[in-house]
Design an enzyme around this catalytic site. Structure first.
Site, PDB file in Angstrom:
ATOM      1  N   GLY A   1      -6.707  -7.100  -3.156  1.00  0.00           N
ATOM      2  CA  GLY A   1      -6.387  -5.913  -2.522  1.00  0.00           C
ATOM      3  C   GLY A   1      -6.878  -4.980  -3.489  1.00  0.00           C
ATOM      4  O   GLY A   1      -7.543  -4.053  -3.261  1.00  0.00           O
ATOM      5  N   ARG A   2      -6.037  -4.987  -4.705  1.00  0.00           N
ATOM      6  CA  ARG A   2      -6.039  -3.965  -5.456  1.00  0.00           C
ATOM      7  C   ARG A   2      -7.580  -4.046  -6.138  1.00  0.00           C
ATOM      8  O   ARG A   2      -7.493  -2.826  -7.100  1.00  0.00           O
ATOM      9  CB  ARG A   2      -5.025  -4.067  -6.604  1.00  0.00           C
ATOM     10  CG  ARG A   2      -4.836  -5.538  -7.445  1.00  0.00           C
ATOM     11  CD  ARG A   2      -3.426  -5.664  -8.089  1.00  0.00           C
ATOM     12  NE  ARG A   2      -3.445  -7.022  -8.834  1.00  0.00           N
ATOM     13  CZ  ARG A   2      -2.906  -8.035  -7.849  1.00  0.00           C
ATOM     14  NH1 ARG A   2      -2.609  -8.107  -6.828  1.00  0.00           N
ATOM     15  NH2 ARG A   2      -2.885  -8.972  -8.496  1.00  0.00           N
TER      16      ARG A   2
ATOM     17  N   HIS B   1       3.029  20.317 -18.819  1.00  0.00           N
ATOM     18  CA  HIS B   1       4.301  21.242 -18.403  1.00  0.00           C
ATOM     19  C   HIS B   1       5.539  20.486 -17.860  1.00  0.00           C
ATOM     20  O   HIS B   1       6.183  20.980 -17.015  1.00  0.00           O
ATOM     21  CB  HIS B   1       3.749  22.270 -17.675  1.00  0.00           C
ATOM     22  CG  HIS B   1       2.985  23.189 -18.469  1.00  0.00           C
ATOM     23  ND1 HIS B   1       3.170  24.465 -19.096  1.00  0.00           N
ATOM     24  CD2 HIS B   1       1.687  22.973 -18.478  1.00  0.00           C
ATOM     25  CE1 HIS B   1       2.154  24.795 -19.447  1.00  0.00           C
ATOM     26  NE2 HIS B   1       1.140  24.031 -19.138  1.00  0.00           N
TER      27      HIS B   1
ATOM     28  N   LYS C   1       9.688  -8.097   1.185  1.00  0.00           N
ATOM     29  CA  LYS C   1       9.194  -8.105   2.791  1.00  0.00           C
ATOM     30  C   LYS C   1      10.094  -9.284   3.550  1.00  0.00           C
ATOM     31  O   LYS C   1      10.334  -8.626   4.569  1.00  0.00           O
ATOM     32  CB  LYS C   1       7.783  -8.615   2.591  1.00  0.00           C
ATOM     33  CG  LYS C   1       6.855  -7.819   2.025  1.00  0.00           C
ATOM     34  CD  LYS C   1       5.322  -8.361   2.261  1.00  0.00           C
ATOM     35  CE  LYS C   1       4.424  -7.829   1.636  1.00  0.00           C
ATOM     36  NZ  LYS C   1       3.105  -8.401   1.601  1.00  0.00           N
TER      37      LYS C   1
ATOM     38  N   GLU D   1       3.487  -2.362   7.807  1.00  0.00           N
ATOM     39  CA  GLU D   1       3.443  -0.829   7.729  1.00  0.00           C
ATOM     40  C   GLU D   1       1.955  -0.521   8.581  1.00  0.00           C
ATOM     41  O   GLU D   1       1.963   0.254   9.275  1.00  0.00           O
ATOM     42  CB  GLU D   1       3.243  -0.149   6.402  1.00  0.00           C
ATOM     43  CG  GLU D   1       4.576  -0.323   5.551  1.00  0.00           C
ATOM     44  CD  GLU D   1       4.754  -1.741   4.823  1.00  0.00           C
ATOM     45  OE1 GLU D   1       4.066  -2.730   5.126  1.00  0.00           O
ATOM     46  OE2 GLU D   1       5.543  -1.664   3.852  1.00  0.00           O
TER      47      GLU D   1
ATOM     48  N   GLU E   1       0.722  -4.431 -10.559  1.00  0.00           N
ATOM     49  CA  GLU E   1       0.759  -5.618  -9.879  1.00  0.00           C
ATOM     50  C   GLU E   1      -0.062  -6.643 -10.330  1.00  0.00           C
ATOM     51  O   GLU E   1       0.363  -7.962 -10.119  1.00  0.00           O
ATOM     52  CB  GLU E   1       0.197  -5.116  -8.333  1.00  0.00           C
ATOM     53  CG  GLU E   1       0.476  -6.086  -7.314  1.00  0.00           C
ATOM     54  CD  GLU E   1       0.384  -5.638  -5.691  1.00  0.00           C
ATOM     55  OE1 GLU E   1      -0.957  -5.712  -5.591  1.00  0.00           O
ATOM     56  OE2 GLU E   1       1.066  -5.391  -4.998  1.00  0.00           O
TER      57      GLU E   1
ATOM     58  N   LYS F   1      -6.658  -6.427   4.429  1.00  0.00           N
ATOM     59  CA  LYS F   1      -7.157  -7.880   3.925  1.00  0.00           C
ATOM     60  C   LYS F   1      -6.570  -8.745   4.910  1.00  0.00           C
ATOM     61  O   LYS F   1      -7.234  -9.690   5.770  1.00  0.00           O
ATOM     62  CB  LYS F   1      -6.742  -8.228   2.841  1.00  0.00           C
ATOM     63  CG  LYS F   1      -7.411  -9.376   2.245  1.00  0.00           C
ATOM     64  CD  LYS F   1      -7.143  -9.608   0.851  1.00  0.00           C
ATOM     65  CE  LYS F   1      -7.599 -10.839   0.522  1.00  0.00           C
ATOM     66  NZ  LYS F   1      -7.406 -11.266  -1.089  1.00  0.00           N
TER      67      LYS F   1
HETATM   68  O1  LIG Z   1      -4.736  -5.355   2.778  1.00  0.00           O
HETATM   69  P1  LIG Z   1      -3.353  -5.893   3.283  1.00  0.00           P
HETATM   70  O2  LIG Z   1      -3.479  -7.240   3.413  1.00  0.00           O
HETATM   71  O3  LIG Z   1      -2.820  -5.125   4.295  1.00  0.00           O
HETATM   72  O4  LIG Z   1      -2.238  -5.741   2.053  1.00  0.00           O
HETATM   73  C1  LIG Z   1      -1.905  -4.574   1.410  1.00  0.00           C
HETATM   74  C2  LIG Z   1      -1.250  -4.887   0.238  1.00  0.00           C
HETATM   75  O5  LIG Z   1       0.235  -5.250   0.397  1.00  0.00           O
HETATM   76  C3  LIG Z   1       0.491  -6.320  -0.158  1.00  0.00           C
HETATM   77  O6  LIG Z   1       1.895  -6.416  -0.095  1.00  0.00           O
HETATM   78  C4  LIG Z   1       0.215  -6.448  -1.569  1.00  0.00           C
HETATM   79  O7  LIG Z   1       1.378  -6.141  -2.342  1.00  0.00           O
HETATM   80  C5  LIG Z   1      -0.889  -5.713  -1.878  1.00  0.00           C
HETATM   81  O8  LIG Z   1      -1.618  -6.339  -2.998  1.00  0.00           O
HETATM   82  C6  LIG Z   1      -1.883  -5.150  -0.862  1.00  0.00           C
HETATM   83  O9  LIG Z   1      -2.963  -4.499  -1.309  1.00  0.00           O
END
Ligand SMILES: O=P(O)(O)OC[C@H]1O[C@H](O)[C@H](O)[C@@H](O)[C@@H]1O
Length: 571
Positions: free
Chosen positions: A284-285, A405, A530, A229, A372, A223
């Site tokens: 995002g979620r 299990h 972060k 990462e 989240e 997004k």
């Molecule tokens: O889609 P992006 O901007 O790469 O974000 C990826 C993810 O990282 C963030 O730290 C948030 O905690 C998430 O809500 C998000 O989905």
């Protein structure tokens, strides 16, 4: 440390106090084994929506509990808040954003069948369909193997989808769920889809295992297009492509899904040709129905399958916003029982237990959606939560029967963990073994029906004695029971049903957040780590450049010692 501690708690809603009293004075004295004797209550605690049957008779509750919960929903203006979300009001107040993931799966004429106070902004619908049309066209070009080819002229049969958090968990959940659906599997023949999320180089190695740059399309999903990462993984795969096929291959082999056009262009992907957008009003979620999920999944399963997925999610949206009787509204009921268990009975966890191997990624996805969203410490206005239990719970889970299990021991005899059982009338891939009394799916489902009763009813010392169990073992073999759960029975896991399940879980989280009065749509809690990682990264870079120097005194003694040990050459 509590900055909001100086702010007084706002007044508790009346029904809140009534529910607390009701829990203490009535419910704690009742046992589920008694409650389940009441056939009338059982019938009243069962609701059907399309082919989905939700049975919540194993909640520790009486009809009065539900009446009080519905009063609470009304006091908390649940319906108005849901409608405001659909209308695109800026309910994510800390980021001043709308929350319109429901627009992502709405057909062009959606407003014709939504209540007038829940009409989705027309511009949003237009934007959504503009991008969906582009995804449709693009996915057919690539899948057709003629109009969009790799740099060496070969069809792109494999896709690596890079992304993390909301840009990964939902798409992987859907990918896994449909792998053995007949129509989806047929459409995916000859194709491979891999996900690359972790910045761990081992994840790169695994994602690329057996793939060739010539036939691979990389989709970078982010997004913000700044997530550390994802950006490092994107650079890593760019190097993999460029190293094999040259710089010019990037245009054919890499596309992006993002809201950040400038960053996509700066990365070297032409936004005009290779970018699929979405909007700041998609969290995002909550983004699996946007290009985030639709690009990689349409490439793999074809657009037609994904359209059914969107249709299923939309049907659940219509039910959610249109069914005004809370007793018949699945997401509302799911949310109310969530609030009841977390806040009034004080259970801090819940288990997601799909009796479906295809739903193996349900728990990881819903962990993000729910934890989240609702893992918050203050209410919308910045004041402390009404009670420490008026916030999201720990979600975890595993498909049945595997979980049985593993951690079910704790659920049966240790802590109380409210559970959501999900089962299907039919398997995606039925099997029978000649001579075995039931089909393999019936075997699986025997457990789906048995476990909720084992949890709810338990087994008493008297029963054990009657069975002749030695006295010394009786305490160890007693099951106290009275452990709540809900059971959701669906027909078969296809794309439409999957969309409905996704929306059901998304809306449960929103219902809970609306009732607790918190903001389910921001995630400030992920920021601090972060920032600290950035400082460590700088330190590692400097120390690797000038080895021998001591780790900066800016870190505390513990971190300093750990870093020193990490950087040690001779260990
Ligand atoms: O889609 P992006 O901007 O790469 O974000 C990826 C993810 O990282 C963030 O730290 C948030 O905690 C998430 O809500 C998000 O989905």
């Amino acid at each position: 440390m509590s900055s909001s501690a100086s702010l007084p708690r706002s007044h508790l809603p009346e029904s809140w106090t009534a529910l607390q009293r009701h829990a203490d004075e009535t419910i704690r004295r009742l046992h589920l084994s008694q409650l389940l004797q009441d056939a009338e209550r059982c019938a009243a605690f069962r609701v059907q929506y399309r082919d989905l049957l939700l049975d919540y008779s194993r909640q520790r509750a009486t009809p009065e509990t539900l009446t009080l919960l519905l009063q609470l929903a009304e006091e908390m203006r649940l319906e108005q808040k849901v409608h405001a979300m659909f209308r695109g009001e800026r309910i994510n107040v800390t980021e001043d954003r709308s929350v319109m993931h429901v627009a992502l799966r709405a057909p062009r004429d959606a407003n014709d069948h939504l209540p007038p106070t829940a009409h989705i902004p027309v511009e949003a619908l237009q934007e959504v369909h503009r991008v969906l049309d582009a995804i449709h066209h693009f996915s057919e070009q690539v899948r057709g193997g003629r109009d969009w080819l790799g740099a060496t002229g070969q069809p792109l049969t494999d896709v690596v989808s890079i992304g993390i958090g909301g840009s990964y968990l939902g798409p992987e959940f859907v990918y896994e769920a449909l792998r053995n659906d007949a129509q989806a599997a047929q459409a995916a023949r000859g194709r491979r889809l891999r996900f690359l999320a972790n910045v761990d180089p081992v994840d790169v190695t695994r994602a690329l295992d057996g793939l060739r740059p010539e036939t691979t399309l990389v989709v970078v999903v982010s997004k913000t297009f700044t997530t550390a990462e994802t950006m490092l993984n994107a650079r890593t795969l760019k190097q993999w492509i460029v190293g094999a096929l040259g710089e010019r291959a990037v245009a054919q082999h890499m596309v992006a899904v993002s809201t950040n056009t400038e960053a996509v262009a700066a990365f070297g992907i032409d936004p005009q040709r290779g970018m699929f957008g979405f909007w700041d009003w998609v969290g995002g979620r909550y983004s699996v129905c946007s290009a985030v999920g639709l690009v990689p999944l349409s490439l793999h399963y074809g657009f037609a399958v994904m359209q059914q997925f969107l249709a299923g999610a939309h049907a659940m949206d219509v039910h959610f916003v249109g069914e005004r009787d809370g007793r018949r509204n699945l997401p509302v009921l799911y949310g109310l029982w969530g609030v009841w268990n977390a806040t009034f009975l004080g259970y801090p966890t819940r288990a997601l237990l799909p009796y479906s191997q295809a739903l193996l990624k349900l728990a990881p996805h819903i962990q993000q959606v729910d934890m989240e969203s609702n893992g918050k410490r203050v209410r919308l206005d910045g004041r402390d939560l009404w009670t420490a239990d008026a916030t999201g719970v720990v979600n975890f889970g595993e498909p049945g029967t595997n979980g049985q299990h593993s951690f079910y021991q704790l659920m049966h005899q240790g802590r109380v963990v409210p559970a959501d059982f999900i089962g299907f009338r039919r398997s995606q891939t039925p099997r029978t073994v000649p001579g075995y009394p039931v089909s393999n799916h019936d075997e699986l489902m025997s457990n789906f029906f048995a476990q909720p009763d084992a949890l709810a009813v338990g087994k008493s010392a008297e029963q054990l004695r009657a069975e002749g169990v030695p006295e010394s073992l009786i305490p160890h073999k007693v099951f106290a029971g009275n452990r709540p759960s809900s059971s959701l029975l669906c027909t078969v896991l296809d794309a439409f049903t999957l969309g409905g399940l996704l929306a059901l879980f998304e809306h449960r989280t929103c219902v809970e957040g609306f009732i607790w009065g918190l903001n389910s749509f921001d995630q400030w809690g992920v920021e601090l780590g972060k920032v600290l990682a950035k400082r460590v990264r700088q330190e590692l870079q400097q120390r690797r450049d000038k080895s021998g120097d001591a780790v900066s005194a800016a870190f505390n003694a513990s971190t300093r010692a750990l870093l020193q040990s990490y950087l040690e050459k001779d260990v």
